[in-house]
Design a protein around this motif. Structure first.
Motif, PDB file in Angstrom:
ATOM      1  N   SER A  38     -21.718  98.910 -59.166  1.00 32.94           N
ATOM      2  CA  SER A  38     -22.441  98.370 -58.265  1.00 32.94           C
ATOM      3  C   SER A  38     -22.144  96.767 -58.178  1.00 32.94           C
ATOM      4  O   SER A  38     -22.472  95.964 -57.224  1.00 32.94           O
ATOM      5  N   GLN A  49     -26.616  93.330 -55.950  1.00 33.30           N
ATOM      6  CA  GLN A  49     -25.972  94.651 -56.811  1.00 33.30           C
ATOM      7  C   GLN A  49     -27.383  95.575 -56.885  1.00 33.30           C
ATOM      8  O   GLN A  49     -26.639  96.671 -56.954  1.00 33.30           O
ATOM      9  N   CYS A  52     -26.518  98.123 -53.815  1.00 24.07           N
ATOM     10  CA  CYS A  52     -25.226  98.905 -54.245  1.00 24.07           C
ATOM     11  C   CYS A  52     -25.618  99.853 -55.198  1.00 24.07           C
ATOM     12  O   CYS A  52     -25.285 101.043 -54.959  1.00 24.07           O
ATOM     13  N   TYR A  53     -26.412  99.569 -56.193  1.00 22.93           N
ATOM     14  CA  TYR A  53     -26.839 100.459 -57.009  1.00 22.93           C
ATOM     15  C   TYR A  53     -27.734 101.615 -56.367  1.00 22.93           C
ATOM     16  O   TYR A  53     -27.501 102.771 -56.721  1.00 22.93           O
TER      17      TYR A  53
END
Length: 127
Positions: A38, A49, A52-53
């Motif tokens: 991520s 991040q 994305c995670y």
């Protein structure tokens, strides 16, 4: 980058007196976890991040749900996932039932980009 290989010796189980033969084995150089993936995706995009995670976690949940519904899940250049089963034989098609299923697994077929990556791999021998 290059993939590092090391020799691994194997004997022939059907002929234990045969000489040992050596085969290449990939030497792993580490692991990448969800957190690092991520982070790398965030670095190369405009997402954070955490975004994305969350997307990756949601993707796993959604893929699982769709596979559970019997669908093939195609993820573009990444590849496709589907459920595969092993089972016992029956003498007629009518005799096949869920009781014949002995195990289930997830089959992954890589997409074009991953297949192309395999064609471009370089290998080196570990010293």
């Amino acid at each position: 980058m290059a993939i590092t290989i090391t020799p691994i010796g194997k004997t022939n189980p059907t002929n234990p007196t045969a000489p040992m033969l050596y085969y290449p084995k990939v030497t792993k150089t580490g692991e990448v976890d969800l957190e690092e993936l991520s982070e790398q995706i965030a670095y190369s995009s405009s997402l954070t991040q955490a975004d994305c995670y969350a997307v990756i976690i949601s993707l796993v949940t959604t893929v699982s749900r769709e596979l559970d519904a019997g669908k093939i899940v195609r993820l573009g250049h990444l590849g496709a996932f589907q459920i595969s089963v092993k089972g016992t034989a029956s003498s007629t098609p009518e005799a096949v039932s869920p009781k014949n299923v002995t195990s289930a697994s997830i089959t992954f077929r890589p997409g074009k980009k991953l297949k192309d990556m395999l064609q471009d791999l370089r290998f080196i021998r570990k010293k």
